[in-house]
Scaffold this motif. Structure first.
Motif, mmCIF file in Angstrom:
data_model
loop_
_atom_site.group_PDB
_atom_site.id
_atom_site.type_symbol
_atom_site.label_atom_id
_atom_site.label_comp_id
_atom_site.label_asym_id
_atom_site.label_seq_id
_atom_site.Cartn_x
_atom_site.Cartn_y
_atom_site.Cartn_z
ATOM 1 N N ARG A 4 4.612 8.186 -10.451
ATOM 2 C CA ARG A 4 3.332 8.421 -9.784
ATOM 3 C C ARG A 4 3.306 7.855 -8.363
ATOM 4 O O ARG A 4 2.313 8.023 -7.654
ATOM 5 C CB ARG A 4 2.203 7.816 -10.612
ATOM 6 N N GLY A 5 4.388 7.171 -7.963
ATOM 7 C CA GLY A 5 4.479 6.682 -6.589
ATOM 8 C C GLY A 5 3.976 5.281 -6.347
ATOM 9 O O GLY A 5 3.726 4.899 -5.196
ATOM 10 N N ALA A 6 3.840 4.468 -7.387
ATOM 11 C CA ALA A 6 3.277 3.132 -7.226
ATOM 12 C C ALA A 6 4.122 2.226 -6.340
ATOM 13 O O ALA A 6 3.593 1.306 -5.714
ATOM 14 C CB ALA A 6 3.095 2.482 -8.591
ATOM 15 N N PHE A 7 5.429 2.509 -6.265
ATOM 16 C CA PHE A 7 6.303 1.615 -5.510
ATOM 17 C C PHE A 7 6.564 2.088 -4.089
ATOM 18 O O PHE A 7 7.325 1.462 -3.357
ATOM 19 C CB PHE A 7 7.627 1.434 -6.255
ATOM 20 N N VAL A 8 5.972 3.192 -3.701
ATOM 21 C CA VAL A 8 6.169 3.688 -2.337
ATOM 22 C C VAL A 8 4.866 3.802 -1.567
ATOM 23 O O VAL A 8 4.869 3.910 -0.347
ATOM 24 C CB VAL A 8 6.893 5.053 -2.335
ATOM 25 N N GLN A 9 3.747 3.797 -2.266
ATOM 26 C CA GLN A 9 2.460 3.869 -1.590
ATOM 27 C C GLN A 9 1.688 2.573 -1.807
ATOM 28 O O GLN A 9 1.319 2.251 -2.933
ATOM 29 C CB GLN A 9 1.636 5.061 -2.098
ATOM 30 N N PRO A 10 1.464 1.786 -0.761
ATOM 31 C CA PRO A 10 0.741 0.524 -0.926
ATOM 32 C C PRO A 10 -0.714 0.761 -1.280
ATOM 33 O O PRO A 10 -1.296 1.807 -0.981
ATOM 34 C CB PRO A 10 0.868 -0.126 0.458
ATOM 35 N N GLY A 11 -1.291 -0.219 -1.963
ATOM 36 C CA GLY A 11 -2.717 -0.160 -2.223
ATOM 37 C C GLY A 11 -3.129 0.579 -3.472
ATOM 38 O O GLY A 11 -4.291 0.955 -3.605
ATOM 39 N N VAL A 12 -2.208 0.804 -4.431
ATOM 40 C CA VAL A 12 -2.601 1.424 -5.692
ATOM 41 C C VAL A 12 -3.504 0.439 -6.425
ATOM 42 O O VAL A 12 -3.117 -0.697 -6.696
ATOM 43 C CB VAL A 12 -1.374 1.776 -6.556
ATOM 44 N N CYS A 13 -4.703 0.852 -6.757
ATOM 45 C CA CYS A 13 -5.691 -0.079 -7.293
ATOM 46 C C CYS A 13 -5.558 -0.255 -8.802
ATOM 47 O O CYS A 13 -4.876 0.516 -9.493
ATOM 48 C CB CYS A 13 -7.107 0.383 -6.945
ATOM 49 N N GLU A 14 -6.252 -1.262 -9.319
ATOM 50 C CA GLU A 14 -6.215 -1.586 -10.733
ATOM 51 C C GLU A 14 -6.726 -0.433 -11.593
ATOM 52 O O GLU A 14 -6.144 -0.138 -12.653
ATOM 53 C CB GLU A 14 -7.057 -2.837 -10.981
ATOM 54 N N ALA A 70 2.772 -7.911 -3.002
ATOM 55 C CA ALA A 70 3.865 -8.853 -2.770
ATOM 56 C C ALA A 70 5.218 -8.195 -3.012
ATOM 57 O O ALA A 70 6.181 -8.414 -2.269
ATOM 58 C CB ALA A 70 3.705 -10.069 -3.678
ATOM 59 N N LEU A 71 5.311 -7.365 -4.049
ATOM 60 C CA LEU A 71 6.579 -6.695 -4.351
ATOM 61 C C LEU A 71 6.999 -5.744 -3.240
ATOM 62 O O LEU A 71 8.181 -5.602 -2.934
ATOM 63 C CB LEU A 71 6.460 -5.927 -5.673
ATOM 64 N N LEU A 72 6.029 -5.099 -2.627
ATOM 65 C CA LEU A 72 6.327 -4.135 -1.567
ATOM 66 C C LEU A 72 6.688 -4.812 -0.253
ATOM 67 O O LEU A 72 7.182 -4.158 0.667
ATOM 68 C CB LEU A 72 5.134 -3.194 -1.362
ATOM 69 N N SER A 73 6.455 -6.113 -0.155
ATOM 70 C CA SER A 73 6.767 -6.834 1.082
ATOM 71 C C SER A 73 7.629 -8.061 0.795
ATOM 72 O O SER A 73 7.550 -9.063 1.508
ATOM 73 C CB SER A 73 5.471 -7.269 1.783
ATOM 74 N N ALA A 74 8.444 -7.983 -0.260
ATOM 75 C CA ALA A 74 9.274 -9.132 -0.649
ATOM 76 C C ALA A 74 10.304 -9.439 0.431
ATOM 77 O O ALA A 74 10.903 -8.518 1.007
ATOM 78 C CB ALA A 74 9.979 -8.838 -1.967
ATOM 79 N N PRO A 75 10.540 -10.715 0.719
ATOM 80 C CA PRO A 75 11.562 -11.087 1.714
ATOM 81 C C PRO A 75 12.965 -10.928 1.138
ATOM 82 O O PRO A 75 13.137 -10.660 -0.054
ATOM 83 C CB PRO A 75 11.238 -12.557 1.991
ATOM 84 N N ASP A 76 13.962 -11.121 1.992
ATOM 85 C CA ASP A 76 15.351 -11.114 1.530
ATOM 86 C C ASP A 76 15.691 -12.484 0.945
ATOM 87 O O ASP A 76 15.236 -13.514 1.446
ATOM 88 C CB ASP A 76 16.300 -10.799 2.688
#
Length: 199
Positions: A12-22, A58-64
């Protein structure tokens, strides 16, 4: 079931589109999941959607990261993620050997060996127990994953070993009554412990 739920939200695109709500995540996870040809409901969909909604940014902006423990410690800062879950994620994702997957069987083996205190628990002292186990593995030149696999395999194929560990810990608990039977005395014999994992 968990993999099917993961596949659903990934599709459904949860990991590519930020802001998927609860609410959206709850709706996706509340739809029946198809597992081995069966349509099944996902338990606690609303609760898991709430945790996902909290951690997705946080997952979509995780550091290295350079080490498995760094990833694990970062994951532990996320809502609903404890050390055991975080360590399992790191091991599965990166095959890192600087984290350990601790369970009650490893704990009991370590307590019988004297590696862990009797008061130590996986729930409250995970990082302390992990540090001790990793130090032991380094001293034996054994990968933590190998030691974990040996203990898991022994417990799976030998319920007698699992019972022996429990019985030994009870028989040698400080303040326990003196052994009166042959079986009880055997629980106190050091050579019995040494033979547990020999084949």
């Amino acid at each position: 079931m968990g993999l099917a739920a993961f596949a659903r939200i990934r599709e459904r695109g949860a990991f590519v589109q930020p802001g998927v709500c609860e609410l959206t995540l709850t709706a996706w996870l509340s739809e029946p999941l198809h597992v081995e040809g069966k349509a099944l409901g996902f338990r606690f969909a609303a609760q898991k959607a709430r945790h996902l909604a909290a951690v997705m940014p946080a997952l979509l902006s995780a550091p290295d990261f350079e080490a498995g423990q760094d990833v694990r410690n970062w994951l532990m800062e996320l809502p609903g993620v404890g050390p055991k879950t975080a360590s399992a994620i790191v091991r599965g994702w990166s095959a890192s050997e600087d984290v350990a997957l601790l369970d009650v069987h490893l704990l009991r083996v370590g307590q019988v060996m004297g590696l862990f205190s009797r008061k130590l628990t996986v729930e409250r002292h995970y990082l302390e127990a992990e540090a001790r186990l990793l130090k032991l593995c380094a001293a034996m030149d054994v990968r933590p994953s190998e030691l974990e696999a040996v203990v898991a395999a022994e417990m799976s194929r030998s319920p007698e070993t699992a019972r022996f560990l429990v019985d030994h810990l009870k028989a040698t608990e400080p303040g326990a009554k003196a052994a009166t039977s042959t079986k009880a005395r055997a629980m106190r014999e050091p050579e019995q412990i040494a033979l547990v994992f020999t084949a």
